[in-house]
Structures are given as structure tokens and as C-alpha cells.
Design an enzyme around this catalytic site. Structure first.
Site, PDB file in Angstrom:
ATOM      1  CE  LYS A   4      -4.211  -1.638   1.982  1.00 26.25           C
ATOM      2  NZ  LYS A   4      -5.388  -1.600   3.085  1.00 26.25           N
ATOM      3  CG  ASP A  36      -8.034   0.664   2.966  1.00 30.71           C
ATOM      4  OD1 ASP A  36      -8.683   0.019   2.811  1.00 30.71           O
ATOM      5  OD2 ASP A  36      -6.685   0.442   3.155  1.00 30.71           O
TER       6      ASP A  36
END
Length: 505
Positions: free
Chosen positions: A296, A333
Site C-alpha cells: 500500500k 480504506d
């Protein structure tokens, strides 16, 4: 028309079991999905079971079906303990029972006189198979079935240690006629699903037990990934990470594609080296991808452009591949955390602890901070914890302080407790002093951490809510339309309940 026909006929169901009765049951199940079936005679536990099955098949042979007999010896990666003569005996018996094809491993062909099988009354069509369970070997530019060996097709099944290995096998499928490409292993799974569209004559899928690493079930191959209808026009999406086998993202996204009747597929890419995947994007025709542990933050350097929020967070979980091949990154997210937590907590003014300092932790910390929470960061990596705390205007909380300090919410943003290691908890019973515990892990739905919290009377929030919210947001970014949210939610919930029920038995 290819060797085995078109459409579903190119998905080959693998029937493998220890008894004739089990083989018969699996065959009936296989024929509900496809008309091409491979019988793994080497899996049957004895010659008596092989006789029983082939005798039954001879008397109950279904119409309009193509059967491939395989009796692979241990030398070729199978289970059969007999020699070449016994293998040929069972292949001859399979012809008598109605099998039109047999799969003969190269180790056997090399031991035959003149390296030809045509002097033996085996099934009329022969597939020569080469298996390498350790690596993808050096491959020729193209493969043509050797006329001197009397074979009609060639299959190469090789362990794909990387996406690069998978690409090499798919390139061979594009250039070769009467060729079957079988990338094995978890890293080879996406290429296994895409093999038919690249020109492979068959794609294999087990009806029940997997007979090779990295296989997906027959039901998934046909209904979830729809391998038989994928073309070069199909838009490819996926999730990159390590580990990746636990992910329900393929189920979530593919269900959305099917519900909206979209020509798109979503695949799981096991990825250890980020550059390996990025180089393969044009080969696979990838139009977008999800990013999970451990990529990420690393993906940022490969983006041409990034949404401001994701840049501030310093982590990306969603990438769009633009028409010129450049990468645009964003973070959903953030949305997932807020939607999951705000149902049970008034975030503004609350005190929240984020346990962890990786990509998911960064998204959670920024989401909480910007919603007005006072954020504490506790992580094993002290430097990363300090950096994240400073970025969100919060404090570093040492692990020992968790024994005494109280928080409105504690969020686990580490992978500790994720399936299949779901018997452990990242935090101990005595470290949970709070009103709410949220675990960003969603598989299992009730992690060991959430169970500990529930025993103390603490409210819990499953990572499932975050998973669904962030995944649906991703889907809508890529598709530029509303997602069929209720259908996507239902199918994921059903899968998790089935998994929990299976474990409880």
C-alpha cells in the site's frame, strides 16, 4: 473450432477420488457444469477400484461428453505406483470404457520403443504432458505436437513462482496450436483463469479435491470467473498482495460484474515483487487493481498521479490504469473505516487508539483524525509509529500503557489474527480498556481479538463493514456507476457464514 469444442467444453473438470463410488458421484457433478472430463485413474486406491469404475463407465457412458484418461505415475507427479506397462494397461482399459483421449506424461513416452505410443491401443487421441512442480522451465518460442510421438496435443504444467513465469506460459499458448497451458501454484492462478482467452485448448478445474497447486474449483471457474467467456476485450481487474489466498475481493467484485452483466473479471495476484506485476499489466490487460499488504505504501512511487487525500495518508489501496498506461492512485480504506465505526461511535471528540502503522493503519488514523478524534498510535516499529502520530497530530502510545489507559475505541490495523492464523490475538485481554474494539480483519468475521473484547462486555465492530464499504467504493471508481451493493453484501456474508459453519463441524 478447437480440439475440445468451444465455450464450456474447454473447461475440463478433473475427477479424482479414492473409490469408484466417489468417482461416479464426482462425474455426475462434473457433467452439470461441462462436457469435458479428466479421470485421474491414478488417484483410485487400487486396481480393483479402477476396474469397478471403468466397468461402470463402460455400461453408463454419458452421451455427448469428452473423456480424458490419466494414470500418472509417481515419476511424472502422479499417484500411480506401477510401471509403464501397467499405466498403458489402464489407459487401454479406459479406451474400452469409452475414453476418447488419454494424457501421457513425457517420462512414459521416453521409455516406449521409438518414443511413440501409436503401437498401443490406448485412446485414439493422445495429450503429451510435461509437468514441473518446482519452476517454470525455459520454454521454446512455440510448441507443436511431435508427429513421431503420435500425439495430438501438448500440455505444459509448470509451477509459476512469479507473475513473470505465468506470462511466459501464456505467450506460448498464444503462439502454439493444440497446446494446453497450465500455470501452477498460487502465483499462477490468474493466468490459469485467463489461459483459455490466450489460446490454451483447455483449462482444468477440480470438481472436489485439488489435484495440483493453485487450482480453483470447477464451480468458481465457471460461475465466478467465467473463464470460458473471457476475451481480449474483457476488462481485467485484481487485487495484489502477499498473502492473498484469504481475500474475498474476487467474490465481491465478480459478483458485481455478473449482476450488472459487465464484461470484466477480477483476479487475485499473489505478489512478492511489485515490479513483477507492474511489468505484466499490459500482458494481462489490467484496467485497475486493489492494493493490500504489503504494497500500500510502496506503490506510491510508481503512480503518475495520486488523489490528495491518498497522498496525505501515504498509502493507496485503489489504482486506476489509464488508457495511456499510467497509474492513478486513491484510498477507499479511509471511507471504509468511517462508515464502519460511525454506526457505533460519535467519532468527534473521542479518543481512539490505532494499533499498527502500515498502510491500513495510516488510512484509519487519518480518517479518525479528520473526523475529529484524538488519535494514539501504538506499533511495534517505533519510527513508523512516531511518523504516523506526527502526520495526524496524535501521540505515540507505548505498548505498556495499554494496561492502564482507557480509549473510546481501539482499532487493530495489523494482520495478526487473519485466516488461517485465526487462533491468535494482537492484543491481550488485559490490554483492552475501551468502549469499542474494531478489527480491520474481516476473515474470520469474529476474530480472536473481537471474542476477547466481547467477553469483557466491550462492543465490537467487524472488519467486514470496512471491507464492504471500501470494496464497493473501488468498484464504483472503476465502473463509474452505482454498484449492486445489496447483492455484493449478501454473497460475502453467505461465504463467511458457510466458512464459519464448516469450521464449527
Amino acid at each position: 473450432m478447437g480440439l475440445f469444442g468451444t465455450g464450456l467444453r474447454r473447461i475440463c473438470a478433473v475427477v479424482a477420488a479414492g473409490t469408484a463410488a466417489q468417482m461416479r458421484k464426482l462425474l455426475r457433478s462434473a457433467l452439470r457444469h461441462t462436457r469435458t472430463v479428466e479421470f485421474r485413474l491414478d488417484w483410485l486406491s487400487s486396481d480393483a477400484e479402477r476396474t469397478r469404475f471403468l466397468t461402470w463407465l463402460c455400461n453408463h457412458r454419458p452421451r455427448n461428453a469428452t473423456f480424458i484418461a490419466t494414470c500418472r505415475r509417481r515419476e511424472g507427479g502422479g499417484k500411480f505406483v506401477g510401471g509403464v506397462d501397467r499405466e498403458l494397461f489402464w489407459l487401454i482399459q479406459a479406451r474400452e470404457a469409452g475414453c476418447q483421449w488419454c494424457d501421457l506424461e513425457i517420462e512414459t513416452l521416453r521409455k516406449l520403443p521409438g518414443q511413440s505410443v501409436r503401437e498401443y491401443p490406448v485412446p485414439p487421441r493422445v495429450m503429451l504432458s510435461v509437468h514441473d512442480f518446482d519452476r517454470t522451465p525455459d520454454l521454446p518460442r512455440s510448441v507443436t505436437p511431435p508427429a513421431h510421438g503420435g500425439v495430438d496435443a501438448v500440455k505444459i504444467a509448470a509451477e509459476a513462482r512469479s507473475i513473470r513465469d505465468s506470462v511466459r506460459l501464456l505467450r506460448l499458448a498464444r503462439k502454439s496450436k493444440n497446446f494446453v497451458a497450465v500455470p501452477m501454484g498460487e502465483a499462477g492462478l490468474p493466468a490459469r483463469i485467463l489461459a483459455l482467452r490466450e489460446g490454451s485448448a483447455l483449462a482444468y478445474a477440480p470438481v472436489a479435491a485439488a489435484t495440483a497447486p493453485g487450482q480453483v474449483s470447477l464451480d468458481e471457474m465457471k460461475h465466478l470467473y467465467r473463464a470460458h467467456v473471457l476475451t481480449r476485450r474483457t476488462r481485467v481487474y485484481g487485487v495484489i498482495g502477499d498473502p492473498i489466498g484469504h481475500s474475498l475481493s474476487p467474490l465481491l467484485h465478480n459478483t458485481g460484474f455478473i449482476a450488472r452483466r459487465m464484461d470484466a473479471v477480477y483476479l487475485p495476484f499473489l505478489l512478492r515483487q511489485l515490479g513483477d506485476f507492474l511489468a505484466a499489466i499490459p500482458e494481462f490487460g489490467v484496467r485497475g487493481f486493489s492494493v493490500t499488504i504489503p504494497h500500500k505504501q510502496a506503490i506510491l512511487k510508481d503512480l503518475r498521479e495520486c488523489e490528495p487525500l491518498a497522498a496525505d495518508i501515504g498509502a493507496v489501496n485503489t489504482v486506476v490504469v489509464r488508457s495511456d498506461g499510467s497509474l492513478y492512485g486513491c484510498n477507499t480504506d479511509y471511507v471504509g473505516v468511517l462508515r464502519a465505526l460511525e454506526k457505533k461511535l460519535r467519532i468527534k471528540g473521542s479518543r481512539a487508539l490505532v494499533f499498527g502503522a502500515g498502510g491500513s493503519a495510516r488510512a484509519a488514523a487519518f480518517a479518525l483524525s479528520r473526523a475529529g478524534a484524538i488519535v494514539g498510535i501504538c506499533a511495534r516499529r517505533e519510527k513508523a509509529a512516531k511518523e504516523l502520530a506526527q502526520a495526524v497530530g496524535g501521540d505515540v502510545v507505548p505498548r505498556r500503557a495499554l494496561r492502564t489507559e482507557f480509549f473510546d475505541a481501539i482499532l487493530n490495523a495489523t494482520p495478526v489474527g487473519m485466516h488461517p492464523h485465526d487462533k491468535i490475538s494482537p492484543l491481550a485481554h488485559g490490554e483492552l480498556h475501551c468502549r469499542i474494539v474494531m478489527d480491520l480483519i474481516y476473515r474470520p468475521q469474529r476474530t480472536q481479538l473481537l471474542k476477547l473484547a466481547a467477553k469483557k462486555g466491550i462492543a465490537t465492530v467487524s472488519g467486514l463493514e470496512m471491507f464492504l464499504a471500501q470494496g464497493i467504493a473501488q468498484w464504483e471508481i472503476w465502473m463509474e456507476k452505482r454498484a449492486p451493493e445489496s447483492v455484493m453484501r449478501k454473497v460475502v456474508l453467505r461465504a463467511l457464514r458457510a466458512e464459519e459453519h464448516s469450521r464449527a463441524r
